[in-house]
Design a protein around this motif. Structure first.
Motif, PDB file in Angstrom:
ATOM      1  N   GLY A   2     -28.405  19.412  56.658  1.00 53.04           N
ATOM      2  CA  GLY A   2     -29.513  18.509  56.360  1.00 53.04           C
ATOM      3  C   GLY A   2     -30.868  19.083  56.713  1.00 53.04           C
ATOM      4  N   PRO A   3     -31.871  18.226  56.846  1.00 54.10           N
ATOM      5  CA  PRO A   3     -33.246  18.694  57.026  1.00 54.10           C
ATOM      6  C   PRO A   3     -33.438  19.537  58.290  1.00 54.10           C
ATOM      7  CG  PRO A   3     -33.110  16.262  57.072  1.00 54.10           C
ATOM      8  CD  PRO A   3     -31.773  16.770  56.709  1.00 54.10           C
ATOM      9  N   LYS A   4     -32.597  19.372  59.322  1.00 59.64           N
ATOM     10  CA  LYS A   4     -32.744  20.197  60.539  1.00 59.64           C
ATOM     11  C   LYS A   4     -32.239  21.609  60.305  1.00 59.64           C
ATOM     12  CE  LYS A   4     -33.340  17.216  64.392  1.00 59.64           C
ATOM     13  NZ  LYS A   4     -32.984  15.906  63.749  1.00 59.64           N
ATOM     14  N   THR A   5     -31.131  21.718  59.576  1.00 63.54           N
ATOM     15  CA  THR A   5     -30.528  23.044  59.420  1.00 63.54           C
ATOM     16  C   THR A   5     -31.125  23.841  58.259  1.00 63.54           C
ATOM     17  OG1 THR A   5     -28.743  21.789  58.387  1.00 63.54           O
ATOM     18  CG2 THR A   5     -28.279  22.757  60.530  1.00 63.54           C
ATOM     19  N   ILE A   6     -31.683  23.153  57.261  1.00 60.21           N
ATOM     20  CA  ILE A   6     -32.244  23.864  56.105  1.00 60.21           C
ATOM     21  C   ILE A   6     -33.314  24.882  56.522  1.00 60.21           C
ATOM     22  CG2 ILE A   6     -33.657  23.561  54.010  1.00 60.21           C
ATOM     23  CD1 ILE A   6     -31.996  21.045  53.391  1.00 60.21           C
ATOM     24  N   PRO A   7     -34.325  24.472  57.363  1.00 57.36           N
ATOM     25  CA  PRO A   7     -35.337  25.478  57.747  1.00 57.36           C
ATOM     26  C   PRO A   7     -34.742  26.627  58.561  1.00 57.36           C
ATOM     27  CG  PRO A   7     -36.107  23.238  58.200  1.00 57.36           C
ATOM     28  CD  PRO A   7     -34.654  23.132  57.865  1.00 57.36           C
ATOM     29  N   GLN A   8     -33.743  26.342  59.403  1.00 56.52           N
ATOM     30  CA  GLN A   8     -33.125  27.420  60.202  1.00 56.52           C
ATOM     31  C   GLN A   8     -32.432  28.448  59.308  1.00 56.52           C
ATOM     32  OE1 GLN A   8     -30.595  26.040  63.432  1.00 56.52           O
ATOM     33  NE2 GLN A   8     -31.956  24.327  63.897  1.00 56.52           N
ATOM     34  N   LEU A   9     -31.694  27.945  58.342  1.00 58.56           N
ATOM     35  CA  LEU A   9     -30.989  28.870  57.455  1.00 58.56           C
ATOM     36  C   LEU A   9     -31.985  29.601  56.553  1.00 58.56           C
ATOM     37  CD1 LEU A   9     -28.390  30.112  56.489  1.00 58.56           C
ATOM     38  CD2 LEU A   9     -27.956  28.113  55.071  1.00 58.56           C
ATOM     39  N   SER A  10     -33.020  28.864  56.120  1.00 58.32           N
ATOM     40  CA  SER A  10     -34.023  29.463  55.247  1.00 58.32           C
ATOM     41  C   SER A  10     -34.709  30.649  55.938  1.00 58.32           C
ATOM     42  CB  SER A  10     -35.061  28.403  54.856  1.00 58.32           C
ATOM     43  OG  SER A  10     -35.933  28.923  53.887  1.00 58.32           O
ATOM     44  N   GLU A  11     -34.989  30.481  57.233  1.00 56.58           N
ATOM     45  CA  GLU A  11     -35.620  31.551  57.999  1.00 56.58           C
ATOM     46  C   GLU A  11     -34.726  32.801  58.053  1.00 56.58           C
ATOM     47  OE1 GLU A  11     -36.920  31.999  62.640  1.00 56.58           O
ATOM     48  OE2 GLU A  11     -37.042  30.000  61.725  1.00 56.58           O
ATOM     49  N   ILE A  12     -33.434  32.574  58.229  1.00 59.48           N
ATOM     50  CA  ILE A  12     -32.493  33.696  58.270  1.00 59.48           C
ATOM     51  C   ILE A  12     -32.388  34.361  56.898  1.00 59.48           C
ATOM     52  CG2 ILE A  12     -30.048  34.281  58.560  1.00 59.48           C
ATOM     53  CD1 ILE A  12     -29.979  32.274  60.884  1.00 59.48           C
ATOM     54  N   ILE A  13     -32.428  33.545  55.835  1.00 58.80           N
ATOM     55  CA  ILE A  13     -32.385  34.123  54.485  1.00 58.80           C
ATOM     56  C   ILE A  13     -33.581  35.058  54.278  1.00 58.80           C
ATOM     57  CG2 ILE A  13     -32.376  33.643  51.996  1.00 58.80           C
ATOM     58  CD1 ILE A  13     -29.840  32.709  53.408  1.00 58.80           C
ATOM     59  N   THR A  14     -34.743  34.642  54.784  1.00 59.88           N
ATOM     60  CA  THR A  14     -35.926  35.505  54.672  1.00 59.88           C
ATOM     61  C   THR A  14     -35.692  36.824  55.414  1.00 59.88           C
ATOM     62  OG1 THR A  14     -37.369  33.597  54.449  1.00 59.88           O
ATOM     63  CG2 THR A  14     -38.404  35.667  55.141  1.00 59.88           C
ATOM     64  N   ALA A  15     -35.122  36.749  56.619  1.00 55.83           N
ATOM     65  CA  ALA A  15     -34.812  37.979  57.369  1.00 55.83           C
ATOM     66  C   ALA A  15     -33.846  38.859  56.581  1.00 55.83           C
ATOM     67  CB  ALA A  15     -34.223  37.629  58.737  1.00 55.83           C
ATOM     68  N   ILE A  16     -32.843  38.225  55.966  1.00 56.15           N
ATOM     69  CA  ILE A  16     -31.855  38.973  55.172  1.00 56.15           C
ATOM     70  C   ILE A  16     -32.533  39.669  53.997  1.00 56.15           C
ATOM     71  CG2 ILE A  16     -29.937  38.635  53.540  1.00 56.15           C
ATOM     72  CD1 ILE A  16     -28.862  36.487  55.514  1.00 56.15           C
ATOM     73  N   GLU A  17     -33.455  38.937  53.343  1.00 60.61           N
ATOM     74  CA  GLU A  17     -34.093  39.494  52.145  1.00 60.61           C
ATOM     75  C   GLU A  17     -35.004  40.674  52.459  1.00 60.61           C
ATOM     76  OE1 GLU A  17     -34.671  35.927  48.932  1.00 60.61           O
ATOM     77  OE2 GLU A  17     -35.985  35.896  50.684  1.00 60.61           O
ATOM     78  N   THR A  18     -35.545  40.701  53.673  1.00 56.98           N
ATOM     79  CA  THR A  18     -36.587  41.677  53.973  1.00 56.98           C
ATOM     80  C   THR A  18     -36.108  42.844  54.834  1.00 56.98           C
ATOM     81  OG1 THR A  18     -37.258  40.233  55.804  1.00 56.98           O
ATOM     82  CG2 THR A  18     -38.487  40.035  53.726  1.00 56.98           C
ATOM     83  N   ASP A  19     -34.908  42.755  55.390  1.00 54.97           N
ATOM     84  CA  ASP A  19     -34.436  43.836  56.253  1.00 54.97           C
ATOM     85  C   ASP A  19     -34.133  45.089  55.443  1.00 54.97           C
ATOM     86  OD1 ASP A  19     -33.365  44.287  59.212  1.00 54.97           O
ATOM     87  OD2 ASP A  19     -32.055  45.346  57.791  1.00 54.97           O
ATOM     88  N   LYS A  20     -34.474  46.252  56.010  1.00 53.80           N
ATOM     89  CA  LYS A  20     -34.332  47.482  55.229  1.00 53.80           C
ATOM     90  C   LYS A  20     -32.966  48.172  55.403  1.00 53.80           C
ATOM     91  CE  LYS A  20     -36.282  51.078  58.217  1.00 53.80           C
ATOM     92  NZ  LYS A  20     -35.260  50.733  59.225  1.00 53.80           N
ATOM     93  N   ASP A  21     -32.215  47.825  56.461  1.00 51.01           N
ATOM     94  CA  ASP A  21     -30.921  48.480  56.700  1.00 51.01           C
ATOM     95  C   ASP A  21     -29.721  47.631  56.279  1.00 51.01           C
ATOM     96  OD1 ASP A  21     -31.973  50.818  57.926  1.00 51.01           O
ATOM     97  OD2 ASP A  21     -32.426  49.605  59.698  1.00 51.01           O
ATOM     98  N   LEU A  22     -29.920  46.326  56.252  1.00 45.20           N
ATOM     99  CA  LEU A  22     -28.809  45.396  56.039  1.00 45.20           C
ATOM    100  C   LEU A  22     -28.110  45.615  54.698  1.00 45.20           C
ATOM    101  CD1 LEU A  22     -27.296  42.867  57.054  1.00 45.20           C
ATOM    102  CD2 LEU A  22     -28.989  41.502  55.832  1.00 45.20           C
ATOM    103  N   LYS A  23     -26.756  45.645  54.736  1.00 46.09           N
ATOM    104  CA  LYS A  23     -25.984  45.810  53.509  1.00 46.09           C
ATOM    105  C   LYS A  23     -24.993  44.676  53.260  1.00 46.09           C
ATOM    106  CE  LYS A  23     -25.922  50.851  54.100  1.00 46.09           C
ATOM    107  NZ  LYS A  23     -24.997  51.933  54.514  1.00 46.09           N
TER     108      LYS A  23
END
Lengths: 245, 245, 245
Positions: C29-50
């Motif tokens: 719900g609304p509490k977890t959406i921003p937390q997951l969204s923040e992690i998705i941003t980290a996933i999208e921008t990391d240069k080593d992650l596969k």
């Protein structure tokens, strides 16, 4: 005169059944097309209906092939359906399910089971047993005959218990994602009719008719097998191990 | 000098076989591409042909990976094929089946087996046993070796017994519904070649060659396993339970 | 105050895990959406992650349904995500996997499992056991619980051992061939929210809540069964043989 072959039963305002009852084989042609088309119009316009189950009153056959004994003019002279295609593909597009070749399957099947399996189904032109149909994604599931009615009844009642507007909206989104465009359907029908009229096809249809096509018996029950016997390479009868698995 | 690796056998005017016979592993490269391309042209232009079966004379291998020992210039300097793509993707587009990575698979596989399974196949980059390939929709069916030849022969003869024009028209409609557009194929090939040229790939290919790549033996037989051993995380060899089911 | 529900663990620079830990049911719900969204941003921008593996710390539940106890305004008032859709579909589009209805499934599922099976999944609105999910192509494979962790770990490490650029390029081509366009996703979300607000849906949600919805217990564990009991035709409880196969 009682020519009624397609019967509508309303189990509840939300849940209808359409039963094909054209003995002995549920062969589909110019007489049944307008009857089914009329019911499709009722289905499209009813405000309470949520689920329609299509079944057959003929044991062993659902909807069989097209009526090759009917004059082709009886089919082509039927007026176009509401969305402007010829009556059979028009109705099948409105139904949202391709039932017979010439009614849209080349556009639909590759999207359902993938290109390779669709090509095998079309070019092999063989009967497809239930379990193989499930493995290929042709049908959702293949169930033992003893379980089928109960399963369908439960699923139909379940869907009928849900909100009609949510059902409609969901189906509209699924249509956008999965229905082939009408412009892929229309030329299939023209080409199908033209192919039936060609001498080679007429000769093969004639051979099948001599052997019992359009009558109850082995030719209709194992049509795939008999189609494979018609024009065998080197005049040799074909082995038929395809059904095996 | 006999460099012939791709053999055409005409079982009948309607039914041909193309046999890959490039011992020991059916590795595919600049020598075999023009041979196969020439046969594809014969297939495209013959007026009687209805069925082509592709098989291999090499036990255990159908068409293996690309020839990484060949100079990349030998491939890139080949003239474009008839539809204007580079020879390998051009030929595979004309064949209508994506056989090797870089020849169109990223455009084809998701349409065949769905996005999730295609991603697993590409990113896992592992061997896929026959039964899993059938469950994933990668192949139409996986048959026991003892039944395969008879099945293929029966299906090929069956299709060859049907009307050529109906076969062609059906395939054309299936193409419209299921073939990826050429503009998805062309960039895949460029990116594939570029990826092979990168130092990291060259190093991995070099390691594989030292271990027996391009020679009969365990590296070729279980290529998926050995690819997984090359650059393991933390320098640890990888467990390999993926084949298990 | 510790409201953290979505946890990021970096097994290596190349391989991360995202663990959903929102006891007791991983309701989303609304509490977890921003937390997951923040992690998705980290996933999208990391240069080593596969590789990213998504798992759950809650036994028996991965990501459950949306939080129907939260005020709908808490969800609709969240700012749009980076690609301009509402936060939940925006995040799920960026993730590339449709997890919950309203986040893109009507556009995705028919492309994954075919039109007929997708319609059954949506309109039947029932729990789908693992083996059926595999047969339908909903999931890649269904594994016994005792084998799942080892399989995922091996596949994640395998992918993490490959070249990041080749992984990215491959995924980009697969996206072109298989991702639904954003314009199919956006209206799904609007219609989903609107459908939740309708009195009929509110009444059904209220009935479920009285019976134990949003609390550990049989309603959450067999949600499909209980949803089928809410508005049964003729006021009769529904038989439920759908799970059987």
């Amino acid at each position: 005169m009682n020519d009624k072959r397609v019967f509508l039963t309303k189990h509840s305002p939300e849940y209808w059944r359409v039963t094909l009852n054209h003995p002995p084989l549920n062969i589909f042609g110019p007489k049944t097309i307008p009857q089914l088309s009329e019911i499709i119009t009722a289905i499209e316009t009813d405000k309470d209906l949520k689920v329609v189950v299509f079944d057959s009153a003929i044991d062993g056959f659902f909807m069989t092939h097209y009526d090759f004994l009917a004059k082709i003019e009886e089919t082509t002279s039927l007026p176009p359906g509401p969305i402007g295609l010829q009556p059979l593909p028009d109705m099948l597009v409105r139904l949202g399910a391709g039932i017979v070749p010439g009614g849209g399957p080349m556009a639909r099947l590759p999207r359902l089971m993938g290109r390779g399996r669709a090509l095998e189904a079309f070019l092999g032109a063989d009967d497809i047993p239930g379990d193989l149909a499930e493995r290929y994604g042709y049908v959702n599931r293949s169930l033992p005959d003893a379980e089928l009615d109960e399963f369908v009844e439960a699923l139909a009642n379940r869907i009928a218990s849900f909100d009609k507007r949510a059902i409609s909206e969901t189906k509209r989104f699924v249509d956008v994602a999965s229905l082939p465009p009408d412009y892929e359907i229309a030329p299939e029908w023209d080409v199908c009719l033209a192919s039936i009229m060609r001498p080679a096809a007429q000769k093969r249809i004639g051979m099948l008719l001599e052997q019992g096509f359009h009558k109850p018996g082995d030719v209709e029950t194992r049509l795939g097998y008999h189609v494979g016997q018609l024009g065998s390479v080197n005049g040799q009868p074909q082995d038929h191990p395809i059904e095996r698995r």
